[in-house]
Design a protein around this motif. Structure first.
Motif, mmCIF file in Angstrom:
data_model
loop_
_atom_site.group_PDB
_atom_site.id
_atom_site.type_symbol
_atom_site.label_atom_id
_atom_site.label_comp_id
_atom_site.label_asym_id
_atom_site.label_seq_id
_atom_site.Cartn_x
_atom_site.Cartn_y
_atom_site.Cartn_z
ATOM 1 N N SER A 172 39.361 38.737 70.967
ATOM 2 C CA SER A 172 40.445 38.542 70.023
ATOM 3 C C SER A 172 40.728 39.908 69.573
ATOM 4 C CB SER A 172 40.148 37.481 68.823
ATOM 5 O OG SER A 172 38.948 38.008 68.493
ATOM 6 N N GLY A 173 41.683 40.600 70.067
ATOM 7 C CA GLY A 173 42.018 41.910 69.846
ATOM 8 C C GLY A 173 40.838 42.991 70.582
ATOM 9 N N ASN A 174 40.404 44.001 69.591
ATOM 10 C CA ASN A 174 39.444 44.768 70.338
ATOM 11 C C ASN A 174 38.090 44.331 69.755
ATOM 12 O OD1 ASN A 174 38.197 47.044 71.369
ATOM 13 N ND2 ASN A 174 38.911 48.384 69.650
ATOM 14 N N SER A 175 37.529 43.212 70.325
ATOM 15 C CA SER A 175 36.308 42.527 70.051
ATOM 16 C C SER A 175 35.302 42.355 70.942
ATOM 17 C CB SER A 175 36.716 41.174 69.410
ATOM 18 O OG SER A 175 37.213 40.354 70.447
ATOM 19 N N CYS A 176 35.373 43.494 72.284
ATOM 20 C CA CYS A 176 34.384 43.369 73.087
ATOM 21 C C CYS A 176 32.976 43.796 72.703
ATOM 22 C CB CYS A 176 34.956 44.367 74.378
ATOM 23 S SG CYS A 176 36.225 45.173 73.989
ATOM 24 N N TYR A 177 32.882 44.731 71.675
ATOM 25 C CA TYR A 177 31.712 44.937 70.973
ATOM 26 C C TYR A 177 31.014 43.878 70.452
ATOM 27 C CZ TYR A 177 33.533 44.932 66.688
ATOM 28 O OH TYR A 177 34.104 44.720 65.061
ATOM 29 N N LEU A 178 31.705 42.877 69.777
ATOM 30 C CA LEU A 178 31.067 41.873 69.123
ATOM 31 C C LEU A 178 30.761 40.656 70.222
ATOM 32 C CD1 LEU A 178 30.675 39.647 66.805
ATOM 33 C CD2 LEU A 178 33.240 39.087 66.926
ATOM 34 N N ASN A 179 31.700 40.569 71.073
ATOM 35 C CA ASN A 179 31.578 39.653 72.281
ATOM 36 C C ASN A 179 30.113 40.171 73.197
ATOM 37 O OD1 ASN A 179 33.780 38.273 71.536
ATOM 38 N ND2 ASN A 179 35.025 38.822 73.336
ATOM 39 N N ALA A 180 30.118 41.487 73.348
ATOM 40 C CA ALA A 180 28.861 41.716 74.127
ATOM 41 C C ALA A 180 27.453 41.457 73.268
ATOM 42 C CB ALA A 180 28.907 43.280 74.264
ATOM 43 N N VAL A 181 27.543 41.780 72.078
ATOM 44 C CA VAL A 181 26.476 41.396 71.310
ATOM 45 C C VAL A 181 26.079 39.838 71.224
ATOM 46 C CG1 VAL A 181 25.564 41.375 68.700
ATOM 47 C CG2 VAL A 181 26.574 43.276 69.809
ATOM 48 N N LEU A 182 27.257 39.064 71.083
ATOM 49 C CA LEU A 182 26.801 37.723 71.182
ATOM 50 C C LEU A 182 26.476 37.113 72.299
ATOM 51 C CD1 LEU A 182 30.099 36.721 68.821
ATOM 52 C CD2 LEU A 182 27.750 36.810 68.007
ATOM 53 N N GLN A 183 26.831 37.659 73.399
ATOM 54 C CA GLN A 183 26.569 37.252 74.920
ATOM 55 C C GLN A 183 25.148 37.468 74.966
ATOM 56 O OE1 GLN A 183 28.021 35.073 76.914
ATOM 57 N NE2 GLN A 183 30.009 35.352 77.154
ATOM 58 N N CYS A 184 24.701 38.666 74.596
ATOM 59 C CA CYS A 184 23.342 38.962 74.832
ATOM 60 C C CYS A 184 22.240 37.957 74.058
ATOM 61 C CB CYS A 184 23.126 40.594 74.200
ATOM 62 S SG CYS A 184 23.839 41.727 75.652
ATOM 63 N N LEU A 185 22.650 37.782 72.918
ATOM 64 C CA LEU A 185 21.973 36.887 71.972
ATOM 65 C C LEU A 185 21.860 35.543 72.334
ATOM 66 C CD1 LEU A 185 22.512 38.258 68.332
ATOM 67 C CD2 LEU A 185 20.493 38.443 69.886
ATOM 68 N N CYS A 186 23.177 35.119 72.958
ATOM 69 C CA CYS A 186 23.168 33.688 73.411
ATOM 70 C C CYS A 186 22.589 33.464 74.820
ATOM 71 C CB CYS A 186 24.713 33.367 73.218
ATOM 72 S SG CYS A 186 25.418 33.258 71.435
ATOM 73 N N SER A 187 22.356 34.477 75.273
ATOM 74 C CA SER A 187 21.366 34.557 76.492
ATOM 75 C C SER A 187 20.146 34.627 76.632
ATOM 76 C CB SER A 187 22.256 35.537 77.592
ATOM 77 O OG SER A 187 23.553 35.109 77.737
ATOM 78 N N THR A 188 19.388 35.102 75.173
ATOM 79 C CA THR A 188 18.206 35.154 75.075
ATOM 80 C C THR A 188 17.548 33.698 74.984
ATOM 81 O OG1 THR A 188 18.614 37.173 74.034
ATOM 82 C CG2 THR A 188 16.614 36.224 73.497
ATOM 83 N N MET A 189 16.810 33.277 75.964
ATOM 84 C CA MET A 189 16.486 31.835 75.978
ATOM 85 C C MET A 189 15.582 31.491 75.050
ATOM 86 S SD MET A 189 18.699 30.763 77.918
ATOM 87 C CE MET A 189 18.030 28.989 77.731
ATOM 88 N N PRO A 190 14.641 32.173 74.604
ATOM 89 C CA PRO A 190 13.441 31.916 73.606
ATOM 90 C C PRO A 190 14.329 31.748 72.170
ATOM 91 C CG PRO A 190 12.522 33.648 74.757
ATOM 92 C CD PRO A 190 13.938 33.536 75.268
ATOM 93 N N LEU A 191 15.509 32.440 72.253
ATOM 94 C CA LEU A 191 16.024 32.432 71.005
ATOM 95 C C LEU A 191 17.016 31.174 70.777
ATOM 96 C CD1 LEU A 191 17.072 33.665 68.170
ATOM 97 C CD2 LEU A 191 18.871 34.953 69.332
ATOM 98 N N VAL A 192 17.526 30.962 72.050
ATOM 99 C CA VAL A 192 18.312 29.910 72.416
ATOM 100 C C VAL A 192 17.619 28.471 72.122
ATOM 101 C CG1 VAL A 192 19.775 28.417 74.033
ATOM 102 C CG2 VAL A 192 20.055 31.015 73.655
ATOM 103 N N ASN A 193 16.639 28.347 72.825
ATOM 104 C CA ASN A 193 15.623 27.292 72.773
ATOM 105 C C ASN A 193 15.216 26.885 71.514
ATOM 106 O OD1 ASN A 193 15.878 26.839 75.577
ATOM 107 N ND2 ASN A 193 14.132 28.092 76.157
ATOM 108 N N HIS A 194 14.660 27.975 70.649
ATOM 109 C CA HIS A 194 14.166 27.739 69.195
ATOM 110 C C HIS A 194 15.240 27.372 68.328
ATOM 111 C CE1 HIS A 194 11.804 28.358 65.659
ATOM 112 N NE2 HIS A 194 12.960 29.040 65.170
ATOM 113 N N LEU A 195 16.580 27.880 68.414
ATOM 114 C CA LEU A 195 17.557 27.591 67.537
ATOM 115 C C LEU A 195 18.325 26.101 67.838
ATOM 116 C CD1 LEU A 195 19.356 30.831 66.614
ATOM 117 C CD2 LEU A 195 17.718 29.697 65.140
ATOM 118 N N LEU A 196 18.233 25.945 69.181
ATOM 119 C CA LEU A 196 18.913 24.595 69.486
ATOM 120 C C LEU A 196 18.059 23.502 69.435
ATOM 121 C CD1 LEU A 196 21.329 25.544 72.583
ATOM 122 C CD2 LEU A 196 21.969 24.936 70.144
ATOM 123 N N ASN A 197 16.752 23.578 68.992
ATOM 124 C CA ASN A 197 15.738 22.521 68.856
ATOM 125 C C ASN A 197 16.343 21.551 67.616
ATOM 126 O OD1 ASN A 197 13.653 21.855 67.059
ATOM 127 N ND2 ASN A 197 12.277 22.141 68.790
#
Length: 189
Positions: free
Chosen positions: A28-53
């Motif tokens: 959305s506009g110049n948000s690649c820095y935001l998307n890169a950060v969110l993609q990295c965090l959303c692909s960190t499986m221990p974090l994903v597994n914990h928060l989606l519990n």
């Protein structure tokens, strides 16, 4: 393009859309820095597994943990939804309201955003711990964020004139390491 190729491509795209976690973030506009950060965090499986519990999601719904709640909703779209992409509009809006320096469409520092987001997520999860909402046995200072993203640097200071030694420790989230110029093979090990 032949019909067989179209069908095969359509099936592959459909399979990717139905695979958990295979979800891109729309820019959305110049948000690649935001998307890169969110993609990295959303692909960190221990974090994903914990928060989606399921238990964690229920507890988060009970407390005033806005950053964690918005982040979990994004994880749900990416991991439990059926779309091949989603727009992180709610996450961007929430981050911009908390961190006004990111409330524009100029290029931003992804590492700075990551540190702010991790800190805010950590504080929300500490708040959930403090309220006695989680049955996990740990101190209120430790969260999945600190367990995954923090390290501890220990060092010894030796005072030569008096011979006294002081042991110190410091918690860090970012550790800058020099990359040797002459060595083509480099390892963090």
């Amino acid at each position: 393009m032949t019909e067989n190729v179209k069908c095969s491509l359509g099936r592959r795209l459909q399979n990717k859309q139905n695979r958990p976690g295979v979800c891109g973030l729309e820019n959305s506009g110049n948000s690649c820095y935001l998307n890169a950060v969110l993609q990295c965090l959303c692909s960190t499986m221990p974090l994903v597994n914990h928060l989606l519990n399921q238990d964690i999601r229920k507890e988060l719904a009970k407390c005033e943990c806005r950053v964690a709640q918005v982040f979990v909703r994004l994880l749900e779209k990416m991991w439990l939804g059926s779309s091949s992409s989603c727009a992180p509009v709610e996450a961007r809006s929430m981050l911009c309201s908390i961190f006004p320096q990111f409330d524009n469409y100029t290029q931003q520092d992804a590492q700075e955003l990551l540190l702010h987001l991790l800190n805010a997520l950590h504080e929300d999860l500490k708040k959930m711990h403090f309220l006695g909402q989680q049955s996990r046995s740990s101190t209120t200072e430790s969260t999945i964020v600190s367990e995954l993203f923090e390290g501890r640097l220990s060092y010894l200071t030796h005072f030569v004139p008096c011979g006294h030694q002081a042991h110190n420790a410091q918690t860090f989230t970012v550790l800058s390491l020099p990359i040797p110029k002459d060595n083509k093979n480099c390892s963090i090990q």
